[in-house]
Write an enzyme that holds these catalytic residues in place. Structure first.
Site, PDB file in Angstrom:
ATOM      1  N   LYS A 199      12.611   3.337   6.429  1.00 38.11           N
ATOM      2  CA  LYS A 199      12.881   4.643   5.998  1.00 38.11           C
ATOM      3  C   LYS A 199      14.238   4.474   5.169  1.00 38.11           C
ATOM      4  O   LYS A 199      15.277   3.969   6.070  1.00 38.11           O
ATOM      5  CB  LYS A 199      12.912   5.600   7.174  1.00 38.11           C
ATOM      6  CG  LYS A 199      11.560   5.781   7.511  1.00 38.11           C
ATOM      7  CD  LYS A 199      10.776   6.658   6.525  1.00 38.11           C
ATOM      8  CE  LYS A 199       9.384   7.007   7.182  1.00 38.11           C
ATOM      9  NZ  LYS A 199       8.603   7.556   5.960  1.00 38.11           N
ATOM     10  N   ASP A 243       3.385   9.598  -2.090  1.00 39.47           N
ATOM     11  CA  ASP A 243       3.281  10.076  -0.895  1.00 39.47           C
ATOM     12  C   ASP A 243       3.035  11.536  -0.711  1.00 39.47           C
ATOM     13  O   ASP A 243       1.901  12.002  -1.098  1.00 39.47           O
ATOM     14  CB  ASP A 243       4.022   9.295   0.264  1.00 39.47           C
ATOM     15  CG  ASP A 243       3.512   9.778   1.653  1.00 39.47           C
ATOM     16  OD1 ASP A 243       2.590  10.620   1.758  1.00 39.47           O
ATOM     17  OD2 ASP A 243       4.306   9.623   2.699  1.00 39.47           O
ATOM     18  N   LYS A 295      -3.107  10.426   3.312  1.00 40.74           N
ATOM     19  CA  LYS A 295      -3.106  10.562   4.623  1.00 40.74           C
ATOM     20  C   LYS A 295      -4.073  11.924   5.039  1.00 40.74           C
ATOM     21  O   LYS A 295      -4.002  12.561   4.296  1.00 40.74           O
ATOM     22  CB  LYS A 295      -1.684  11.199   5.051  1.00 40.74           C
ATOM     23  CG  LYS A 295      -0.605   9.987   5.064  1.00 40.74           C
ATOM     24  CD  LYS A 295       0.946  10.742   5.326  1.00 40.74           C
ATOM     25  CE  LYS A 295       1.881   9.670   5.104  1.00 40.74           C
ATOM     26  NZ  LYS A 295       3.158  10.263   5.095  1.00 40.74           N
ATOM     27  N   GLU A 307       8.399   3.941  -1.763  1.00 45.07           N
ATOM     28  CA  GLU A 307       7.428   5.237  -1.635  1.00 45.07           C
ATOM     29  C   GLU A 307       8.333   6.360  -1.559  1.00 45.07           C
ATOM     30  O   GLU A 307       9.416   6.546  -1.309  1.00 45.07           O
ATOM     31  CB  GLU A 307       6.832   4.850  -0.342  1.00 45.07           C
ATOM     32  CG  GLU A 307       6.085   5.820   0.135  1.00 45.07           C
ATOM     33  CD  GLU A 307       5.442   5.581   1.532  1.00 45.07           C
ATOM     34  OE1 GLU A 307       5.203   4.476   2.014  1.00 45.07           O
ATOM     35  OE2 GLU A 307       4.796   6.817   2.321  1.00 45.07           O
ATOM     36  N   ASP A 325      10.917   3.312   2.189  1.00 46.35           N
ATOM     37  CA  ASP A 325      10.331   4.801   1.897  1.00 46.35           C
ATOM     38  C   ASP A 325      11.509   5.798   2.000  1.00 46.35           C
ATOM     39  O   ASP A 325      12.205   6.086   3.074  1.00 46.35           O
ATOM     40  CB  ASP A 325       9.275   5.389   2.939  1.00 46.35           C
ATOM     41  CG  ASP A 325       8.471   6.653   2.838  1.00 46.35           C
ATOM     42  OD1 ASP A 325       8.971   7.340   1.622  1.00 46.35           O
ATOM     43  OD2 ASP A 325       7.732   7.036   3.508  1.00 46.35           O
TER      44      ASP A 325
HETATM   45 MG    MG Z   1       5.863   8.147   3.317  1.00 44.80          MG
END
Ligand code: MG
Length: 377
Positions: A164, A243, A267, A218, A192
């Site tokens: 992240k 995403d 997701k 991402e 991401d």
């Molecule tokens: Mg993500």
């Protein structure tokens, strides 16, 4: 064979707790207040589904999921379990958005019907592979802690580390550099940013991260900024994954039309379950984009559903299904689902392979029962 009806639906609340606070550019979380749905057929067999709210991504909370769940349950109760597509459409058309609530019902139905068929869910869906590689995420944390975690992941056999970023750029760069030094060149590193950057800043930031041989970036820019995502993709070498920009199949079409990504992160909590996830995978495949299956903060039930979908879909090349790995409890009594040398594998048994939730970890919120049976036998 006589047809079966949905005879009863139970809605539970349950909280999963993380081993350590999890920080991303959108905020920090220590627990997730989830919802479990249990859908029963006439013979007492039931399917399990889970909703994990992500307030800043799908706009849901445990309270909104409970409200939407009662409406969906009332529309499903008493219907024929062999009319799967009608049931799935009922879930999607009962209420606008509320995708995590829909995902809980969609996946509970899939668990139910695959159990009735006596098959693991991924085989019921047409089985494509037996196991799938998963990354494990390193949140925003001091470099030294990230290095310790990276070392632990390396020892577990993890081949993809997702980091992240989107906090302070110098700290982000330092952390990625240190982790690259720790894991060596064989391990893939994804970054991401969770929408943290403006398009031009994203390009200059990503160019700096490219020094550390990152393999994927991402959602660098805001979810709504498809043009910005497209701009970033055209101006960096590393593949770009959408995403937060893609919840629905319609969103996936928008990404394809704008040439805005190389991959789409599916997701179940954003898509509203397997029904729409399948459509997103089909749109992606036709357009030449690959998919990853990711997660919010699901416990074992939600993660198992994601694993089964990924095992059934050719276009899913790897997954980011790791929330259960860093949890104290998963609502099932299990510490975590199988994770073998960096690969997610299904549990044995029909459906998603989970017998039941742990009654000590969940609390019954509402039971919806069929008023009177339409059955004549
Ligand atoms: Mg993500």
């Amino acid at each position: 064979m006589p047809f079966m009806e949905i005879s009863k639906i139970e809605i539970f609340t349950g909280t999963v707790h993380f081993l350590a606070p999890f920080k991303i550019s959108l905020g920090t979380s220590e627990f997730s207040e989830d919802v479990i749905v249990k859908i029963y057929a006439d013979d007492g067999i039931f399917g399990l589904g889970e909703a994990a709210p992500a307030a800043r991504i799908t706009g849901e909370s445990q309270e909104t999921i409970l409200g939407a769940s009662v409406s969906i349950a009332q529309n499903l109760i008493g219907n024929d379990t062999d009319s799967m597509n009608a049931l799935l459409d009922t879930i999607q058309s009962t209420i606008l958005r509320n995708s995590a609530a829909k995902a809980a019902f969609d996946t509970a139905l899939y668990d139910l019907v695959s159990k009735m068929a006596g098959k693991p869910l991924y085989r019921y869906l047409g089985g494509y592979r037996e196991r799938v590689q998963s990354d494990v995420t390193i949140g925003i944390m001091p470099s030294a802690e990230a290095v310790t975690k990276a070392q632990r992941l390396l020892n577990m056999g993890v081949g993809i580390v997702k980091m992240k970023v989107g906090d302070k750029i110098d700290d982000d760069l330092e952390r990625v550099k240190k982790v690259r030094e720790t894991v060596g060149q064989k391990t893939k590193i994804f970054i991401d940013a969770n929408q943290a950057w403006e398009p031009k800043n994203a390009v200059s930031a990503i160019r700096k991260f490219e020094k550390y041989d990152i393999d994927l970036v991402e959602q660098p820019v805001k979810a709504s900024d498809v043009d910005g995502l497209s701009f970033v993709r055209k101006n960096v070498d590393v593949p770009v994954m959408a995403d937060e920009a893609v919840h629905t199949p319609e969103d996936a079409i928008r990404i394809v039309k704008s040439d805005a990504a190389d991959m789409i992160n599916i997701k179940l909590m954003k898509a509203g379950g397997i029904y729409n996830a399948t459509k997103i995978a089909a749109i992606s495949e036709a357009a030449g984009l690959k998919n990853m299956v990711g997660c919010m903060m699901e416990g074992a039930v939600g993660i198992a559903a994601g694993i089964h979908f990924a095992l059934s879909s050719k276009n899913v090349t790897f997954v980011d299904l790791d929330s259960d790995i860093d949890m104290k409890n998963t609502l099932t009594g299990m510490r975590m689902l199988p994770f073998v040398e960096g690969f997610r594998e299904p549990l044995d048994g029909a459906g998603i392979g989970i017998d039941d939730v742990d009654s000590n970890e969940v609390k019954l919120f509402r039971t919806i029962k069929r008023r009177s049976s339409s059955r004549s036998f």
